[in-house]
Enzyme design. Structure first.
Site, mmCIF file in Angstrom:
data_model
loop_
_atom_site.group_PDB
_atom_site.id
_atom_site.type_symbol
_atom_site.label_atom_id
_atom_site.label_comp_id
_atom_site.label_asym_id
_atom_site.label_seq_id
_atom_site.Cartn_x
_atom_site.Cartn_y
_atom_site.Cartn_z
ATOM 1 N N CYS A 164 0.829 -1.209 0.000
ATOM 2 C CA CYS A 164 0.000 0.000 0.000
ATOM 3 C C CYS A 164 0.863 1.257 0.000
ATOM 4 O O CYS A 164 0.447 2.306 -0.500
ATOM 5 C CB CYS A 164 -0.951 0.004 1.199
ATOM 6 S SG CYS A 164 -0.133 -0.204 2.786
ATOM 7 N N HIS B 159 -1.411 1.459 7.561
ATOM 8 C CA HIS B 159 -1.919 1.350 6.189
ATOM 9 C C HIS B 159 -1.794 2.711 5.515
ATOM 10 O O HIS B 159 -1.986 3.754 6.145
ATOM 11 C CB HIS B 159 -3.381 0.903 6.211
ATOM 12 C CG HIS B 159 -3.985 0.745 4.839
ATOM 13 N ND1 HIS B 159 -3.493 -0.157 3.920
ATOM 14 C CD2 HIS B 159 -5.024 1.380 4.243
ATOM 15 C CE1 HIS B 159 -4.217 -0.069 2.809
ATOM 16 N NE2 HIS B 159 -5.136 0.861 2.983
#
Length: 1177
Positions: free
Chosen positions: A845, A1125
């Site tokens: 990510c 994230h």
């Protein structure tokens, strides 16, 4: 006083008054349409009053409008046709009315509170004036001023009360020592208390002054910093007690003031005070009114009454300890005879009956309370009204018929607080414990002076059986002793719990006080100069007050003193106004001076730039003159060389004519050979056309790893096998795809010599029909049909015809990297251009967030989509990656901007990156800022247009002006670095470092790709705050010491980095990850950054600054240092809307959600963001 620009308050005294005016009821049966029109008129009137500054009328009209609309919404006519009536009312008007009403309510509530405070202050001043007038009238009755003052001083001793002016004069005398004991709660004392020279003030909080407490217990709960002053209470001349509104009337049994006074004056066996403690009349509230300048905080609001009088059963449920005497035995109670004692909730209080002694004949009898029975608790009511306590006197009769000493007269006290109201009225006995009880009284002595009824009752008790009386007394004594022990245990437990609670509260208050103290100290340091001026002003005020006091002593008239004080007050206000005007003028002069200095600096810099420009122009003119002379010399030399060459050419031409005649015959012989070759080519073209038609009909595809290419020399197609790095004239036999792998290649027929058939390993069929980086086979077949070679047989071929080069060649991996087949594994579905998600390949990510942000950089995307990058690829750069990173990045950008895919997998891009940086090879979470740094550097080196990088010696330009030094440094940088990344992303720093030993200063200019800004540790800041911290001066020490060229050793130095020039695309990295020793943690600081019009002019020191920057992308990190994230927010250049890119998920979002504490990398652009086109950058 009215607020500037707003009208004075005139309609009411509170918001409740205005709400009553705004109340409105609709009349049944009237047309709702008319009410809607009336409501609009009310709204317009409210808006008009708001603009005119009448906040009260505006609030009333807004609330009336809202009440009308609210009632209209409840009608059936509105519910039947909401749309029509909403248009008449206007939805925006309703929202605006609510917002304005809320805003006005806050402002009016604050103004009403100020008005009430002013009225209260005025009322107190009026009361003080009335008191002064009464004192003047009393003074005019024949007593002079000195006698009045003497009486005041005598009244201090006689009445036990002292006024604030008397206390002030006492302290001004200087020869009298005073100790002030403030019994207010500790937090209120710390917030504001008396502060005057020659005055010692301590806080004996009411929390530790409980009924029945002793001096030792007070010392246990007292703050340590007050202990020395507390122990010196026996050496001071006067002790003054106070609370918020202290007075003699508050000295009731059980009150904090009364308890503290008795503890230190009557029951303190260790320290004997010089005089009876005095009570400050009016308390701290009166001192604030008289002498606000002699307090630590004169603006503290007066709290509601905090003290309350407990129920009588609890109030009197205590015992003071006896020191030398034993407790006298209580007499036997007389039942049902109220004349012999006083009833108190069922308890009968009797006078002590003992035998008289010569030593105690004149002492009053001590009342005894029967504690074996408790008064019944009365039901309480809700928190309303007040508590009424009536203390009845105990009529201990003396021989002369008077009352005994120490007995309080009947009085009624009302205390308004938040405790429940007590419905019953209790009798409170008061005991003078300062005097010892009688050892015993004879019946004659006891009954002397009593009424006949009481005398008969006393004689009856005396005549009772002595034996039974003694037994009863012993039984009662044992019972009372048990009750006393039990009560003492309960009191000790309660006191322990209370002390623990108070200690916890004190710790919290001390912590809060320490924080406030630190804040005040910091504020004091910042305003040192202002405080100095205030000190001078206070000294002047003090002198003015002293003059006023002196005038009051000299003049018998109090009216004259009042005038003098008013005059002094006016003079003080005038001086304050003059001081304020002087400060304002000083600020304006300072601003004007700074403006003039800034203009002078700008003018000086402009003059420097002009001189530099003139010098540059002069040097340029000299260079042009020199260049012109060199060109003239070169031209003359060239003419001479041309003359010599012409003669040589004439000789060579004659020789060539001879050779041409010899070759002409040879060319005629080769012409026939060439015609045969053309015929063969036509035959091959026809066969190739047939083969293409067959391929088109069968709709076949080349095997994996094969590519079809056009040969311009021979005007035909050939095939490239990337698996074996070989070329072929004929397409491979597709039937070999199913054969086993690793078979020996076989040579085809002699006609197609040089073509090989290589069996390919069976591969799984991909879902990707076609990659944008590989050729479109169907399109090529169509082009083959359109580009059939033709021959003009009417003309003969040239005699000098070069033979067609063979297409077979050895290919390098770098030559075919852009043509290899890539597996993007797409998910088809059009969401729009640049709205394609990226698949998470396993903790990738961080990579997806950076790629999406760079894809939103439309100048860069245009450069790759238009194909201009191919001309700039530098495969010979040793610092680059052979162009592979740039080519793989171009594949992703083209696919993401094609608008054909919902999501793709950047697997090939990750493999290429991992090949050069093993750090990104695995599937662990990485830092997006580190990946962005690698990607920008990799793209720059792959696209660097400088093929031959030569070493450039670094020069010391410290002696040059900053403008010239910066220009030379940038030119040196551009000689080695020329790419699209430099043109878009790179700016320039000015670094200044100064040796702290010899003060040697070095100035350098360096290029930068992004700004890395440190964050403060607090919970909130702005981006401009971070920029200020970035440019702060820092000290270089330890292992980072600077090597001083003058000292020839490493020295400690001061270093400062400033921004000289900004790039078109500004990248800002917020340093959320910091180190503390070996520990690393993440800062969750919320940074308030602008979305548009980000002005950097105040943070750039160079002459040329870019215009305002606009935000177009944000890389976010959620989570902690151990795991998290990454996402990206990007502003779409086509729709001008914000979208959230969360791996494969892409959806629209509101611009209000762009700012968050997760923002990690900010992407700003100073140029207009336009969607990319194929025309190139």
């Amino acid at each position: 006083m009215p607020v500037r620009g707003k009208k004075s308050l005139h309609l009411g005294k509170s918001l409740e008054d205005l709400n009553k005016m705004a109340d409105y009821k609709l009349v049944k049966g009237w047309n709702i349409k008319n009410y809607c029109q009336s409501a609009s008129k009310v709204f317009n009137a409210a808006d008009s009053e708001f603009k005119s500054g009448d906040e009260e009328k505006a609030y009333v009209f807004f609330m009336k409008y809202f009440n009308i609309v609210k009632q209209i919404h409840n009608t059936n006519q509105y519910k039947a046709d909401k749309k029509f009536f909403d248009q008449l009312l206007g939805k925006n008007n309703v929202i605006k009315a609510i917002e304005k009403a809320e805003e006005l309510s806050k402002q009016l509530e604050r103004r009403y509170a100020d008005l009430q405070e002013e009225e209260e202050l005025k009322r107190r001043l009026d009361e003080e004036e009335e008191k002064e007038k009464l004192e003047i009238e009393r003074g005019e009755s024949g007593e002079d001023t000195m006698e009045t003052e003497n009486k005041d001083e005598e009244s201090v001793t006689i009445s036990g009360e002292i006024t604030p002016p008397q206390l002030y004069r006492l302290l001004e005398d200087g020869s009298t020592s005073v100790l002030v004991m403030d019994v207010r709660p500790e937090e209120q004392y710390l917030a504001s208390h008396i502060m005057l020279r020659n005055l010692n003030c301590i806080n004996v909080s009411q929390a530790i002054v409980k009924a029945g407490i002793t001096v030792k217990e007070i010392e246990k709960g007292l703050n340590g910093e007050y202990m020395d002053l507390w122990k010196s209470r026996g050496s001071v001349d006067f002790i003054v007690l106070l609370d918020w509104e202290s007075s003699l009337t508050d000295l009731m049994v059980g009150s904090p003031l009364k308890t503290l006074k008795d503890a230190i004056f009557k029951f303190d066996a260790t320290v004997v005070v010089k005089s009876e403690p005095l009570v400050l009349q009016g308390g701290y509230d009166s001192w604030l009114l008289h002498y606000p300048q002699f307090t630590t905080n004169p603006k503290i609001p007066k709290p509601p009454k905090y003290h309350e009088i407990a129920s009588i059963s609890k109030l009197l449920d205590f015992d003071y300890p006896t020191f030398d005497e034993d407790k006298p035995e209580p007499p036997k109670p007389v039942e049902n005879n109220k004349q012999d004692g006083i009833m108190m909730n069922g308890d009968v209080i009797h006078a002590a009956q003992t035998s008289p002694t010569a030593e105690s004949a004149n002492r009053p009898a001590m009342p005894v309370v029967d504690r074996s029975r408790k008064p019944k608790s009365q039901p309480t009511s809700p928190v309303e009204g007040s508590v009424t306590v009536v203390a009845n006197s105990l009529a201990a009769v003396k021989p002369d018929g008077g009352t005994a000493a120490g007995i309080l007269p009947q009085q009624e006290v009302r205390v308004a607080n938040s405790t429940p109201k007590v419905n019953s009225t209790a009798s409170v006995p008061s005991v003078d414990r300062s005097k010892k009880p009688k050892e015993g009284l004879s019946p004659t002595a006891e009954t002397k002076g009593m009424s006949p009824e009481m005398e008969r009752t006393a004689q009856g008790i005396t005549g009772t059986d002595r034996t039974g009386k003694e037994k009863t007394r012993e039984l009662e004594k044992a019972t009372q002793e048990q009750e006393r022990i039990k009560k003492n245990q309960e009191n000790e437990l309660k006191a322990k719990i209370e002390r623990e609670r108070l200690e916890k509260i004190k710790q919290e208050q001390r912590k809060k006080a320490a924080e406030e103290k630190a804040f005040r100290e910091r504020k004091e340091r910042e305003e040192a100069a202002r405080k100095k001026e205030e000190q001078i002003k206070r000294e002047k005020d003090e002198q003015i007050r002293k003059d006023a006091e002196e005038a009051r002593r000299k003049n018998a008239s109090e009216e004259e003193r009042k005038k003098m004080e008013k005059k002094a007050e006016m003079e003080r206000r005038r001086q304050e106004e003059e001081q304020r005007l002087k400060e304002k003028e000083a600020r304006e002069r300072k601003e004007q001076q700074e403006k003039m200095e800034r203009e002078a600096r700008e003018k000086e810099e402009a003059e420097k730039e002009r001189r530099i420009q003139e010098e540059v122009e002069l040097k340029t003119a000299q260079e042009r003159e020199r260049f012109k002379k060199e060109q003239e010399a070169k031209e003359l030399l060239r003419q001479q060389k041309e003359e010599a060459a012409r003669k040589q050419i004439e000789q060579e031409t004659a020789e060539k004519l001879r050779l041409e005649r010899e070759e002409k015959l040879k060319a005629q012989q080769e012409a026939e050979k060439l015609r045969r070759q053309l015929q063969e080519q036509e035959d091959k073209a026809a066969k190739l056309q047939k083969a293409k038609e067959a391929e088109t009909k069968a709709k076949s595809q080349l095997p994996v790893g094969w590519e079809k290419a056009w040969d311009d020399a021979r005007k035909c197609y050939f095939y490239i096998d990337h698996n074996t790095a070989t070329t072929h004239w004929q397409p491979p036999d597709t039937t070999t795809q199913g054969q086993p792998a690793h078979r020996t290649p076989q040579v085809s027929d002699a006609k197609n010599k040089g073509s090989y058939k290589m069996p390919l390993q069976t591969e799984p069929k991909s879902n990707l029909k076609r990659s944008h980086s590989s050729p479109n086979i169907a399109q090529m077949v169509h082009q083959d049909e359109m580009n059939i070679p033709s021959f003009d047989r009417k003309t003969k071929p040239s005699a000098k015809m070069e033979p067609s080069p063979t297409p077979q060649r050895d290919l390098k991996p770098s030559d075919v990297s852009s043509a290899k087949v890539r597996n993007l594994n797409p998910v088809y579905g059009s969401q729009g251009r640049a709205l394609t998600g990226l698949r998470n390949l396993g903790n990738t990510c961080f990579m997806n967030s950076v790629i999406q942000s760079l894809a939103g950089t439309t100048p860069l995307a245009t450069y790759f989509i238009g194909g201009n990058y191919r001309y700039d690829i530098n495969r010979e750069n040793k610092l680059g990656r052979g162009g592979e990173v740039a080519e793989e990045f171009a594949v992703l950008i083209n696919a993401m901007w094609s608008g054909q895919y919902k999501s793709i997998a950047p697997r090939d891009f990750k493999s290429t990156v991992s090949k050069f940086v093993p750090q990104f090879a695995g599937y662990e979470q990485q830092d997006s800022q580190e990946f962005l740094l690698f990607l920008l550097d990799g793209l720059h080196e792959d696209l660097n247009r400088v093929k031959q990088r030569k070493y450039i010696e670094e020069k010391d330009n410290s002696h040059l002006p900053d403008v010239e030094a910066a220009r030379l440094s940038w030119e040196s940088h551009k000689r080695l670095n020329q790419s699209i990344m430099v043109e878009l992303f790179q700016g320039q720093f000015k670094s200044t470092i100064q040796c702290l030993k010899c003060m040697k200063t070095s100035v350098t200019f360096d290029a930068f790709m992004y700004l890395s800004l440190p964050l403060p540790s607090n919970s909130r800041c702005t981006l401009y705050d971070c920029l200020k911290n970035f440019s702060k001066l820092e000290k270089v020490t330890g292992s980072d010491k600077w090597y001083c060229p003058r000292c020839k050793v490493h020295r400690e130095a001061n270093k400062k980095i400033e921004i000289w020039k900004l790039p078109y695309i500004l990248l800002i990295h917020l340093k959320r990850f910091s180190y503390e020793g070996v520990w690393r943690h993440k800062l969750q600081t919320y940074v308030d950054f602008p979305l548009t019009d980000f002005n950097m002019r105040g943070h750039v020191i160079g002459p040329n600054t870019k215009s305002a920057y606009n935000l177009y992308a944000v890389s976010n990190h959620y989570g902690t240092i151990d795991g998290g994230h990454y996402t990206a927010y990007c502003k779409h250049s086509l729709t001008q809307r914000w979208y959230k890119f969360d791996d494969t998920e892409v959806y629209e979002m509101s611009s209000s959600g762009v700012r968050s504490s997760a923002a990690y990398i900010l992407f700003y652009s100073s140029i207009e963001v336009q969607p990319p086109t194929v025309s190139g950058f």
